[in-house]
Design a protein around this motif. Structure first.
Motif, PDB file in Angstrom:
ATOM      1  N   UNK A   1       0.847  -1.193   0.000  1.00 18.28           N
ATOM      2  CA  UNK A   1       0.000   0.000   0.000  1.00 18.28           C
ATOM      3  C   UNK A   1       0.885   1.246   0.000  1.00 18.28           C
ATOM      4  N   UNK A   2       0.556   2.182  -0.880  1.00 19.53           N
ATOM      5  CA  UNK A   2       1.368   3.386  -1.030  1.00 19.53           C
ATOM      6  C   UNK A   2       2.251   3.329  -2.264  1.00 19.53           C
ATOM      7  N   UNK A   3       2.489   2.117  -2.758  1.00 18.60           N
ATOM      8  CA  UNK A   3       3.292   1.945  -3.973  1.00 18.60           C
ATOM      9  C   UNK A   3       2.490   1.284  -5.089  1.00 18.60           C
ATOM     10  N   UNK A   4       1.221   1.039  -4.807  1.00 15.35           N
ATOM     11  CA  UNK A   4       0.407   0.281  -5.755  1.00 15.35           C
ATOM     12  C   UNK A   4       0.221   0.983  -7.094  1.00 15.35           C
ATOM     13  N   UNK A   5      -0.023   2.280  -7.082  1.00 16.78           N
ATOM     14  CA  UNK A   5      -0.339   2.962  -8.337  1.00 16.78           C
ATOM     15  C   UNK A   5       0.784   2.790  -9.356  1.00 16.78           C
ATOM     16  N   UNK A   6       2.017   3.045  -8.943  1.00 18.16           N
ATOM     17  CA  UNK A   6       3.155   2.908  -9.855  1.00 18.16           C
ATOM     18  C   UNK A   6       3.385   1.454 -10.240  1.00 18.16           C
ATOM     19  N   UNK A   7       3.259   0.550  -9.279  1.00 15.74           N
ATOM     20  CA  UNK A   7       3.488  -0.870  -9.564  1.00 15.74           C
ATOM     21  C   UNK A   7       2.451  -1.410 -10.536  1.00 15.74           C
ATOM     22  N   UNK A   8       1.197  -1.067 -10.320  1.00 17.33           N
ATOM     23  CA  UNK A   8       0.147  -1.544 -11.222  1.00 17.33           C
ATOM     24  C   UNK A   8       0.307  -0.934 -12.615  1.00 17.33           C
TER      25      UNK A   8
ATOM     26  N   UNK B   1      -7.976   2.981   1.172  1.00 18.73           N
ATOM     27  CA  UNK B   1      -7.496   2.018   0.182  1.00 18.73           C
ATOM     28  C   UNK B   1      -8.056   2.298  -1.208  1.00 18.73           C
ATOM     29  N   UNK B   2      -9.174   2.989  -1.261  1.00 16.90           N
ATOM     30  CA  UNK B   2      -9.814   3.236  -2.544  1.00 16.90           C
ATOM     31  C   UNK B   2      -9.020   4.128  -3.472  1.00 16.90           C
ATOM     32  N   UNK B   3      -8.144   4.970  -2.925  1.00 19.21           N
ATOM     33  CA  UNK B   3      -7.412   5.938  -3.746  1.00 19.21           C
ATOM     34  C   UNK B   3      -6.582   5.240  -4.822  1.00 19.21           C
ATOM     35  N   UNK B   4      -5.761   4.284  -4.412  1.00 18.13           N
ATOM     36  CA  UNK B   4      -4.897   3.599  -5.382  1.00 18.13           C
ATOM     37  C   UNK B   4      -5.698   2.700  -6.317  1.00 18.13           C
ATOM     38  N   UNK B   5      -6.794   2.138  -5.819  1.00 16.08           N
ATOM     39  CA  UNK B   5      -7.632   1.313  -6.699  1.00 16.08           C
ATOM     40  C   UNK B   5      -8.298   2.173  -7.771  1.00 16.08           C
ATOM     41  N   UNK B   6      -8.759   3.359  -7.389  1.00 19.52           N
ATOM     42  CA  UNK B   6      -9.345   4.262  -8.388  1.00 19.52           C
ATOM     43  C   UNK B   6      -8.306   4.653  -9.432  1.00 19.52           C
TER      44      UNK B   6
ATOM     45  N   UNK C   1       0.398  -0.388   8.359  1.00 26.31           N
ATOM     46  CA  UNK C   1      -0.663  -1.395   8.365  1.00 26.31           C
ATOM     47  C   UNK C   1      -1.697  -1.070   9.432  1.00 26.31           C
ATOM     48  N   UNK C   2      -1.229  -0.654  10.614  1.00 27.83           N
ATOM     49  CA  UNK C   2      -2.151  -0.293  11.692  1.00 27.83           C
ATOM     50  C   UNK C   2      -3.064   0.852  11.260  1.00 27.83           C
ATOM     51  N   UNK C   3      -2.497   1.867  10.629  1.00 23.01           N
ATOM     52  CA  UNK C   3      -3.281   3.019  10.172  1.00 23.01           C
ATOM     53  C   UNK C   3      -4.279   2.604   9.096  1.00 23.01           C
ATOM     54  N   UNK C   4      -3.850   1.716   8.189  1.00 24.66           N
ATOM     55  CA  UNK C   4      -4.737   1.271   7.110  1.00 24.66           C
ATOM     56  C   UNK C   4      -5.920   0.482   7.661  1.00 24.66           C
ATOM     57  N   UNK C   5      -5.661  -0.412   8.618  1.00 22.16           N
ATOM     58  CA  UNK C   5      -6.742  -1.217   9.179  1.00 22.16           C
ATOM     59  C   UNK C   5      -7.729  -0.352   9.958  1.00 22.16           C
ATOM     60  N   UNK C   6      -7.212   0.620  10.709  1.00 22.84           N
ATOM     61  CA  UNK C   6      -8.097   1.513  11.457  1.00 22.84           C
ATOM     62  C   UNK C   6      -8.933   2.358  10.500  1.00 22.84           C
ATOM     63  N   UNK C   7      -8.314   2.869   9.456  1.00 19.93           N
ATOM     64  CA  UNK C   7      -9.035   3.659   8.450  1.00 19.93           C
ATOM     65  C   UNK C   7     -10.119   2.811   7.780  1.00 19.93           C
TER      66      UNK C   7
END
Length: 285
Positions: free
Chosen positions: A77-84, A114-119, A240-246
């Motif tokens: 998470x955080x690197x998905x946009x470039x990797x995808x 999490x929706x940001x990188x998926x969008x 990961x903690x921040x992502x799960x809480x969000x």
């Protein structure tokens, strides 16, 4: 030929196991970061090729001759946009005719971070010119089941989802959906909103843990900040903690709810009851 990225991950392996029921092993490419971790897949007759999202040079060769590609979203998470984007670019160069992508439930309007990188990835697919199909996966029941053992030990299942309803399904359900889309024809342009047939609040989830274990377990709703701190204190990495809480806060806003039954329709059977996942987790813990 069908290629699966992230093929040694939990979802990737389950997709492959499902595909092997109807597709010859030689026609499946296991695209993996570390080929040595896929020796068992090679032994089953699959083509194992290196495909590291973070090393674009490995990708073009991995997709040579591939007709359909399942792009399983990166775990970073955080690197998905470039990797995808690197995967999509390589698929275009290789002449891939269809990309199926594992996105997020209602990604276009999801309140989850999490929706940001998926969008962004969905937009990249749209811009690529490659025919694509979107698998907008809801939550895995296993995500919450991972917290069952500590909940029993402490008598508390903590979260930040309030009374939001969560329509999760088992990872196997989503794997079967991906496999179904890969073997079907005329999938280009379709978007599937995938979620479990039944939904629950975390209060109900905690009550099921109590009923299945015979132990006293109750749900404790925390603020996003307090839940993040709790997860960090339990040893989870900060991100990961921040992502799960969000994500829990997003669930409180109905971000993990869907009652379309699209998933069960696609796989041709009811989704795995979340209660069954709870019971199986306790039984095997």
């Amino acid at each position: 030929m069908i290629a699966i990225t992230g093929a040694t991950g939990q979802l990737g392996r389950q997709v492959i196991d499902t595909l092997l029921k109807s597709v010859a092993a030689k026609d499946i490419v296991a695209a993996v970061r570390s080929p040595e971790k896929a020796a068992d897949l090679a032994a089953r007759g699959l083509q194992v090729r290196q495909a590291d999202y973070a090393q674009p040079a490995t990708l073009s060769g991995a997709f040579a001759g591939v007709e359909k590609l399942l792009l399983i979203s990166s775990s970073e998470v955080g690197q998905r946009e470039a990797q995808h984007q690197a995967v999509i670019d390589a698929a275009r160069r290789a002449g891939v005719k269809l990309i199926a992508y594992t996105s997020l439930l209602h990604a276009d309007r999801s309140p989850l971070g999490l929706g940001v990188e998926h969008r962004a990835t969905e937009a990249a697919l749209q811009a690529s010119g490659i025919p694509f199909v979107i698998l907008r996966n809801g939550w895995y029941s296993e995500n919450y089941a991972a917290s069952i053992a500590p909940a029993i030990a402490h008598g508390v299942f903590a979260g930040a989802a309030g009374e939001g309803r969560i329509a999760s399904a088992a990872r196997q359900d989503y794997a079967e959906a991906a496999a179904a889309v890969l073997v079907k024809e005329d999938q280009a342009g379709k978007i599937y909103e995938l979620a479990g047939d039944s939904a629950y609040t975390l209060t109900e989830f905690a009550a099921q843990i109590a009923a299945s274990s015979g132990k006293s377990v109750s749900y404790q709703n925390l603020s996003e900040a307090d839940f993040t701190a709790l997860l960090k204190g339990a040893g989870l990495p900060d991100g990961l903690a921040a992502m799960l809480a969000d994500s829990d806060v997003g669930a409180s806003q109905q971000g993990l709810f869907d009652d379309s039954h699209t998933l069960s329709t696609l796989i041709g059977r009811p989704t795995t009851p979340w209660q069954q996942t709870v019971e199986a987790t306790i039984k095997h813990s």
